[in-house]
Structures are given as structure tokens and as C-alpha cells.
Design an enzyme around this catalytic site. Structure first.
Site, PDB file in Angstrom:
ATOM      1  N   TYR A   1      52.717  48.202  82.383  1.00 31.08           N
ATOM      2  CA  TYR A   1      53.188  47.372  81.262  1.00 31.08           C
ATOM      3  C   TYR A   1      54.263  46.373  81.738  1.00 31.08           C
ATOM      4  O   TYR A   1      54.387  45.265  81.231  1.00 31.08           O
ATOM      5  CB  TYR A   1      53.690  48.246  80.105  1.00 31.08           C
ATOM      6  CG  TYR A   1      53.656  47.510  78.771  1.00 31.08           C
ATOM      7  CD1 TYR A   1      52.488  46.952  78.281  1.00 31.08           C
ATOM      8  CD2 TYR A   1      54.819  47.371  78.009  1.00 31.08           C
ATOM      9  CE1 TYR A   1      52.463  46.272  77.069  1.00 31.08           C
ATOM     10  CE2 TYR A   1      54.793  46.694  76.787  1.00 31.08           C
ATOM     11  CZ  TYR A   1      53.611  46.149  76.335  1.00 31.08           C
ATOM     12  OH  TYR A   1      53.595  45.464  75.139  1.00 31.08           O
TER      13      TYR A   1
ATOM     14  N   LYS B   1      59.154  43.152  75.374  1.00 26.35           N
ATOM     15  CA  LYS B   1      59.212  43.909  74.110  1.00 26.35           C
ATOM     16  C   LYS B   1      60.633  44.436  73.849  1.00 26.35           C
ATOM     17  O   LYS B   1      61.051  44.537  72.690  1.00 26.35           O
ATOM     18  CB  LYS B   1      58.212  45.062  74.110  1.00 26.35           C
ATOM     19  CG  LYS B   1      56.742  44.638  74.071  1.00 26.35           C
ATOM     20  CD  LYS B   1      56.369  43.830  72.840  1.00 26.35           C
ATOM     21  CE  LYS B   1      54.852  43.686  72.693  1.00 26.35           C
ATOM     22  NZ  LYS B   1      54.472  42.725  71.631  1.00 26.35           N
TER      23      LYS B   1
END
Ligand code: NAD
Ligand code: IMJ
Length: 258
Positions: free
Chosen positions: A154, A161
């Protein structure tokens, strides 16, 4: 139960196809009586999103690439007569190579691109559209657990995020006086276009189904129902929050022995 979003207008950014989380949210908003405005990212998606807009009875379907200031300004002009109640930001992007090689190898350009599309756009979209929320409103964005935990591959998206969730808190503080609430939904892994081709994604889905308290994966329709709650009168006391809709996965430390 009566329609929770009757009389409200919602703009939903981030529909690419019928698997998009934004599409599930738009469907639920329509069910609850909202008037819908959809936006799409560039000509490539125009026909698909216009068709989906027709299916959903959307009032308007408009172009807006959030990295282009002039397209955001044109969007504001196109809807300037509207009273807006809800904004859904369901947008993220990073270079594919940054989602496979070690995070340590992230380039400056790749880092800035992920931040621009996936976190700064919440700020620019909120600033541009909040003036249309003349009776208060709700702004929602989509996040993922990789913001607060290390999730393999990720990488740069996790950092974006983390920034996105911090933006939610600062925007909630700035916009609260105008009765505009700002929240994120942190969804569990869902097989969408943004998950396609991600290494070992099926293993991630299987892992969540095995470990999560509910022993299953996340359905986009349940993310959408939480988006209804947060946009509606029922969510009136909630702002600056990250609500997990992930079958409970984020509470687990180690798997429960069977
Ligand atoms: P998706 O690919 O259907 O949606 C991503 C959207 O971002 C697309 O509609 C794309 O057009 C849009 N986009 C990218 N760059 C843009 C730009 N410059 N301007 C305008 N739009 C742009 O995938 P999705 O899974 O529905 O993703 C939606 C959101 O949900 C993303 O923020 C993603 O990080 C988040 N999310 C996804 C999952 C998952 O497992 N699928 C889990 C948690 C959170
Ligand atoms: C994405 C990459 C790595 C691991 C991942 C994901 N896991 C999950 C996702 C475990 C759930 C999906 N997700 C939460 C995202 O936010 C995806 C963002 C994304 C996906 C792509 C793929 C295609 C591309 N760029 C992308 N940029 C962002 O070229």
C-alpha cells in the site's frame, strides 16, 4: 422508514464503473431520495458514467479531473445555481510501480502525485464547493487502514491516506461553524478497479474473511449505507471522524484461535 435524504442534493466524485464504491453510494443516495450530481475523470470515462447516471436518474453528469484547477472552476460554474447538501469524495491514485516496490524507493514525483490526487483534492474540492452548501451539509471521503498500519504494497497510498484523514480533522474544524460536517469512511478491501492487478489482493480478501470479527469481507452496499447515515440528519453529531466499515478487521491484534 421514510427516505433519509429527501430534499437533499449530493455530488458524488469518483464513479468510474458499476463496481466503484462511489457508484454504490450514489445508488443508496438515490434510494433515499437524494438528487444526484455525478462527476467523472476525463473523456475516457464520459460515456460509461453518463450511462450509469441515466440508470441512477442523476440530474447532472459532469467532467472533473481534480488535478486540473480549471476543471474544478468549470464544475463550480456549472452548478453555481444549486444548493448542495452532500459531497462524496471517492478518489485516489498513485503510480502502479509505487504499489509494488519497497516504500523506500518512492520517488519525489510519485509521492507528490499520490498526495495531490488522493489527499489535497479533498481540500480543493471542499473549498470550491462548500460555498454552495448554504444550509450546512456533509462532506465524506473514503480511506483505508493502510493510513495507520503497514499494509504490504500500500506504501505511498498509506501515507496519502494518513494525510487524507488529517485533512478530515482540519476541514471539520474549519467548516463546523458553517454547519458542514467532514468525515471519512475507512472501508475494508473491496474488489474494484482500484484493486485490480494489486499483487496478492485475493490473499488480502481471504485473510480478512478468516480473521475479521464478522468472518467475511466488506460489501460496498454496507459502506454506502454508512455514507447515507453520515450524510443524513442521523449523523448530525458526527464530524472529524474516521468510521470503519470493515467487518471489524481493524480491532484484531492476533487471529482468534479456533
Ligand atoms: P475506483 O477505481 O472505482 O475509484 C477510484 C476513482 O478515482 C475513479 O473513479 C477514478 O476516476 C478517480 N480518480 C482518480 N484520479 C482522479 C482525478 N485526477 N480526478 C478525478 N477522479 C480521479 O475504486 P474504488 O475502490 O471505488 O476507490 C474509491 C475510493 O475508495 C478511493 O479513495 C480508494 O482509496 C477508497 N478505498 C478503496 C478500497 C478498496 O478496497 N477498493 C478500500 C478502502 C478505501
Ligand atoms: C492497493 C494497493 C496495495 C494494497 C492494497 C490496495 N490493498 C487494498 C488496496 C490491500 C485494499 C485498494 N485501496 C484501498 C486503494 O486505495 C487503491 C488505490 C490505488 C490503486 C491503484 C491501482 C492502479 C494504479 N494506481 C492506483 N492508485 C491507487 O495504477
Amino acid at each position: 422508514m421514510s427516505q433519509l435524504l429527501a430534499g437533499k442534493t449530493a455530488i458524488v466524485l469518483g464513479v468510474a464503473n458499476k463496481w466503484s464504491i462511489a457508484y454504490a453510494i450514489a445508488e443508496a443516495y438515490r434510494r433515499e431520495g437524494a438528487r444526484l450530481i455525478l462527476t467523472y475523470q476525463g473523456e475516457r470515462l464520459k460515456a460509461t458514467v453518463e450511462d450509469l447516471g441515466k440508470e441512477l436518474g442523476a440530474a447532472l453528469v459532469l467532467n472533473c479531473d481534480v488535478t486540473k484547477e480549471e476543471e474544478l472552476a468549470a464544475l463550480v460554474t456549472a452548478i453555481s445555481g444549486e444548493k448542495l447538501d452532500v459531497i462524496v469524495h471517492s478518489i485516489a491514485f498513485a503510480n502502479r510501480e509505487d504499489l509494488s516496490r519497497p516504500f523506500l524507493e518512492t520517488s519525489r514525483d510519485g509521492y507528490l502525485l499520490a498526495q495531490e490526487v488522493s489527499s489535497y483534492s479533498l481540500v480543493s474540492v471542499s473549498r470550491a464547493l462548500a460555498p454552495l452548501m448554504t444550509e450546512g451539509g456533509a462532506i465524506l471521503t473514503l480511506s483505508y487502514l493502510g493510513s495507520v498500519r503497514v499494509i504490504p504494497n500500500y506504501n505511498v497510498m498509506g501515507v496519502a491516506k494518513a494525510a487524507l484523514e488529517a485533512c478530515v480533522r482540519y476541514l471539520a474544524s474549519d467548516l463546523g461553524a458553517r454547519a458542514i460536517r467532514v468525515n471519512a469512511i475507512s472501508a475494508g478491501p473491496i474488489k474494484t478497479a482500484s484493486a485490480r492487478g494489486i499483487k496478492d489482493f485475493s490473499k488480502v480478501l481471504d485473510g480478512v474473511a478468516a480473521i475479521s470479527p464478522l468472518r467475511r469481507n466488506t460489501d460496498p452496499a454496507e459502506v454506502a449505507d454508512t455514507a447515507v447515515f453520515l450524510a443524513s440528519h442521523l449523523g448530525r453529531g458526527v464530524t472529524g471522524n474516521v468510521v470503519y466499515v470493515d467487518a471489524g478487521f481493524q480491532v484484531m491484534g492476533l487471529p482468534t484461535p479456533d
